[in-house]
Motif scaffolding. Structure first.
Motif, PDB file in Angstrom:
ATOM      1  N   GLU A  19      -5.765  -5.504   9.281  1.00 58.54           N
ATOM      2  CA  GLU A  19      -6.040  -4.220   8.411  1.00 58.54           C
ATOM      3  C   GLU A  19      -6.288  -4.633   6.957  1.00 58.54           C
ATOM      4  OE1 GLU A  19      -2.366  -1.190   8.647  1.00 58.54           O
ATOM      5  OE2 GLU A  19      -2.282  -1.840   6.685  1.00 58.54           O
ATOM      6  N   THR A  30      -9.914  -4.694   7.244  1.00 60.56           N
ATOM      7  CA  THR A  30     -10.411  -3.701   7.466  1.00 60.56           C
ATOM      8  C   THR A  30     -10.470  -2.521   6.090  1.00 60.56           C
ATOM      9  OG1 THR A  30      -9.767  -3.641   9.553  1.00 60.56           O
ATOM     10  CG2 THR A  30     -10.598  -1.614   8.645  1.00 60.56           C
ATOM     11  N   LEU A  63     -21.171   1.691  -2.696  1.00 70.45           N
ATOM     12  CA  LEU A  63     -22.153   2.873  -2.259  1.00 70.45           C
ATOM     13  C   LEU A  63     -22.392   4.101  -3.291  1.00 70.45           C
ATOM     14  CD1 LEU A  63     -23.993   4.223  -0.116  1.00 70.45           C
ATOM     15  CD2 LEU A  63     -21.931   5.270   0.798  1.00 70.45           C
ATOM     16  N   PHE A  69     -22.037   5.295   8.943  1.00 66.86           N
ATOM     17  CA  PHE A  69     -22.601   4.024   9.473  1.00 66.86           C
ATOM     18  C   PHE A  69     -23.945   4.204   9.858  1.00 66.86           C
ATOM     19  CE2 PHE A  69     -23.341  -0.178  10.831  1.00 66.86           C
ATOM     20  CZ  PHE A  69     -23.780  -0.116  12.151  1.00 66.86           C
TER      21      PHE A  69
END
Ligand code: HEM
Length: 209
Positions: A37, A40, A51, A120
């Motif tokens: 976790e 991730t 981004l 993605f």
């Protein structure tokens, strides 16, 4: 060394830092009680942060005419893609151990995974065409049209985060507001009548190797 190169070097180091930290934490067996976790969440968060950082370049250039910062956009875009790939690899390998049937079911049935996967898929062609060869092959106009995908990809990334949080939506909302501001500035400049001098204007068609 020119200050642009110093800034570029600092950004490279900052983009590698999260991964280096994860490796050090892993070496020290310090990845919290739930390492999968933690991995991730960390890789997902850094993918989204970088981004959004790549989306600050175009407004930055408009506001302060920092044309040279175009060189940073491709670099940030590829780092964001790198962390998304790490994020997805952790999900496929550590979380689901290549159980493709379950992964497929997850992507089909869990909305936050579906929208994450959509983000993605949209980032893949952007990463693959972030080079001069693709601009030549695609021609500038079609390359720019393709790279428009970064907007829905970023929106899907934020929605992915928003839909996965159970209670406290503060953090996803911070990303949502940041993205809204970055897109808002673009819409403002698109709608604003153009008064640019030929010297200042540079079409942003360069992946800048
Ligand atoms: C390939 C598709 C993707 C899959 C399968 C996926 C899967 C996941 C999973 C399982 C979680 C953790 C959920 C939980 O804790 O319950 C997560 C969290 C997250 N993902 Fe993704 N993700 C994907 C794509 C993306 C993309 C493209 C981005 C960003 C651009 C992203 C950003 C995040 C963020 C920010 C979090 C939350 C981190 C936190 O809670 O601190 N993910 N993702």
């Amino acid at each position: 060394m020119k200050y642009q190169n110093i800034i570029r070097l600092i950004l490279h180091l900052l983009c590698w830092l999260p991964l280096v930290r994860l490796i050090i934490d892993w070496q020290r067996d310090d990845l919290t009680a739930n390492p999968i976790e933690f991995l991730t969440h960390s890789t997902g968060t850094w993918a989204l942060v970088i981004l959004l950082a790549s989306l600050t370049i175009t407004p930055l250039r408009k506001i302060r005419a920092f044309n040279w910062t175009i060189k940073l956009r491709k670099m940030l875009g590829l780092y964001a893609y790198f962390y998304v790939c790490l994020h997805f690899a952790i999900y496929i390998w550590l979380d689901h151990f290549f159980d493709w049937a379950r992964i497929g079911e997850d992507i089909a049935k869990r909305p936050y995974i579906t929208v994450g996967f959509a983000a993605f898929l949209m980032l893949v062609p952007l990463a693959l065409t972030s080079n001069k060869f693709s601009i030549r092959k695609l021609t500038g106009k079609r390359w720019q049209q393709l790279h428009w995908l970064v907007y829905p990809a970023a929106i899907c990334g934020v929605v992915h985060y928003y839909w996965l949080v159970k209670a406290d939506i503060t953090e996803p909302m911070i990303y949502a507001v940041a993205l809204a501001v970055l897109l808002g500035i673009r819409i403002f400049y698109k709608l604003k009548p153009q008064q640019r001098s030929p010297r200042e204007y540079k079409p942003d068609l360069q992946p800048s190797d």
